[in-house]
Write an enzyme that holds these catalytic residues in place. Structure first.
Site, PDB file in Angstrom:
ATOM      1  N   ASP A   1       0.926  -1.190  -0.083  1.00 52.34           N
ATOM      2  CA  ASP A   1       0.034  -0.148   0.030  1.00 52.34           C
ATOM      3  C   ASP A   1       0.861   1.311  -0.098  1.00 52.34           C
ATOM      4  OD1 ASP A   1      -2.500  -1.370  -0.203  1.00 52.34           O
ATOM      5  OD2 ASP A   1      -2.372  -1.812   2.181  1.00 52.34           O
TER       6      ASP A   1
ATOM      7  N   ARG B   1      -6.920   0.921   0.473  1.00 53.67           N
ATOM      8  CA  ARG B   1      -8.016   1.518   1.111  1.00 53.67           C
ATOM      9  C   ARG B   1      -8.335   3.049   1.116  1.00 53.67           C
ATOM     10  NH1 ARG B   1     -11.021  -1.321   4.715  1.00 53.67           N
ATOM     11  NH2 ARG B   1      -9.532  -3.043   4.554  1.00 53.67           N
TER      12      ARG B   1
ATOM     13  N   GLU C   1      -9.897   0.422  -4.728  1.00 57.42           N
ATOM     14  CA  GLU C   1     -11.172  -0.344  -4.043  1.00 57.42           C
ATOM     15  C   GLU C   1     -11.692   0.541  -2.944  1.00 57.42           C
ATOM     16  OE1 GLU C   1      -9.307  -3.922  -1.749  1.00 57.42           O
ATOM     17  OE2 GLU C   1      -8.139  -2.953  -0.638  1.00 57.42           O
TER      18      GLU C   1
ATOM     19  N   ARG D   1      -0.101  -8.797  -5.143  1.00 58.17           N
ATOM     20  CA  ARG D   1       0.992  -8.810  -4.001  1.00 58.17           C
ATOM     21  C   ARG D   1       1.806 -10.318  -3.912  1.00 58.17           C
ATOM     22  NH1 ARG D   1      -3.512  -9.084   0.956  1.00 58.17           N
ATOM     23  NH2 ARG D   1      -3.510 -11.548   1.052  1.00 58.17           N
TER      24      ARG D   1
END
Length: 414
Positions: A143, A191, A246, A303
């Site tokens: 991330d 996120r 997402e 990932r």
């Protein structure tokens, strides 16, 4: 070093996390550690006294090279939130009893935001009780949202996979023509931070136009404006490829994926499981515009793609693993290793250690000026930032035409 080292892995796995583990093992041995233990499934496994002597598994240089090329967490991972010290002293007493029994001098924890929360709490408890065990965090997260570090190991390889996959999706999308056009929406992890989705811009080059639209969670998503933009694009081209995080959300903070489904699952850190954003938007666009749509979730693949790992990423992951051990051996505790970029061209990057209290439970977002004013694309500054991180390849060790990974037999715990 005169004692033993224990290392754990936590949070979402990556294609580079095991390279950090390799760096910890090698440097700990070079610094004189008697044993290097690996906690199975992070701090949660350690509390259940699940650990191994890594010398029983990583025995030679070939094992180290295989470890660097093996995706996901070799030791197993967890998402476990330690309680606040004042709320549950017994949990910490149990952990430190185990660490003392193993004669641990330093604990290295490889992970992201939530893992640094663990390092913070353990180091605080050590100070409160006068323990001389040192606790150092090793950054890991695709991330790329850890504070105070230029980037995190794992991100470069994921970015490389995303750029490549989006380019291939664009190629595929132009193969067939439909009377009202084709809209492909690619859902990418992220996120609250859009670093991964922004990496889809890497598909753009002399041989590829790149995605038509890129939506990051740093900017509120307007579904009506989204429909209008797609409708306008379909008037001039037969295929539209859109990349979305997402975690994109409406102005009132509601995740787009929640518009179509109730998100019920939350983890120990109260994070909602986000999925179905692309599917929802495809259904919406298909119904509104009558075009063919398809939703693609890169999901775990982004990932776990070690066959497409970035050499820069793997080398830096190994480097920060070693730097974490070095920091602990030199007396640091309650710290995390960070990557400090010195230049873009030529790319140069070094390591420092920073106070984990300034990192844990914080998030580094994509700068607003790296996103276009209308929130539908990323700027040249983003490209300049990410491109050095995907350079070089790490050739898999192939056996019978398939990459070989290092394997540790596992059994399901009771």
């Amino acid at each position: 070093m005169t004692g033993n080292v224990i290392v754990g892995q936590s949070g979402g796995p990556t294609a580079a996390i095991n390279s950090s583990l390799a760096g910890v093992i090698r440097t700990a041995k070079d610094r004189g550690a008697k044993k290097v233990f690996g906690m199975l499934h992070g701090i949660k496994g350690l509390m259940d006294e699940q650990y191994i002597d890594l010398s029983d598994y990583i025995k030679n240089d070939l094992d180290v090279e295989l470890l660097k090329r093996t995706p996901a967490a070799y030791l197993g991972s967890c998402r476990f939130k330690l309680p606040e010290i004042h709320e549950d002293m017994k949990t910490y007493e149990k952990i430190f009893e185990i660490l003392n029994k193993l004669e641990i001098e330093a604990l290295i924890y490889i992970g992201g935001n939530d893992s640094m929360d663990t390092i913070k709490k353990l180091s605080d408890y050590a100070i409160l009780t006068g323990s001389d065990i040192r606790f150092v965090g090793c950054p890991k997260t695709i991330d790329n949202d850890l504070a105070l570090t230029d980037h995190t190991p794992g991100y470069g390889s994921a970015a490389k996979y995303i750029g490549t996959s989006v380019k291939e999706i664009i190629r595929d999308s132009y193969c067939l023509e439909y009377s009202k056009g084709l809209v492909t929406i690619v859902e990418i992890m992220g996120r609250n931070a859009g670093w991964l989705t922004g990496a889809s811009i890497l598909a753009k080059g002399e041989d590829c136009e790149g995605p038509d639209l890129i939506y990051l969670p740093e900017v509120a998503f307007d579904i009506e404006k989204f429909k209008q933009r797609v409708e306008k694009l379909l008037k001039t081209q037969s295929s539209v490829v859109i990349c979305i995080s997402e975690g994109i959300h409406t102005k009132d903070g509601k995740y787009v994926c929640e518009l179509g489904n109730n998100v019920e699952f939350v983890d120990a850190f109260n994070h909602k499981q986000l999925t179905g954003t692309a599917a929802y938007l495809c259904n919406y666009i298909g119904a509104e515009l009558g075009c063919k749509t398809r939703a693609i979730e890169l999901s775990t693949l982004q990932r776990a793609g070690s066959h497409l790992a970035s050499r820069v990423d793997i080398l830096e992951a190994y480097q920060v693993g070693g730097a974490a051990v070095l920091a602990a051996d030199e007396g640091d505790t309650g710290k995390m290793v960070t990557l400090i970029r010195h230049s873009d061209d030529p790319y140069q990057c070094g390591t420092e250690v920073k106070d984990v209290h300034k990192i844990a439970n914080d998030e580094k977002l994509v700068p607003r000026n790296w996103i276009t004013h209308d929130g539908t694309y990323v700027t040249e500054a983003f490209i300049t930032y990410v491109r050095p991180l995907i350079q070089g390849d790490v050739s898999p060790i192939m056996v019978d035409g398939i990459p070989r990974h290092i394997y540790r037999p596992t059994k399901k715990s009771n």
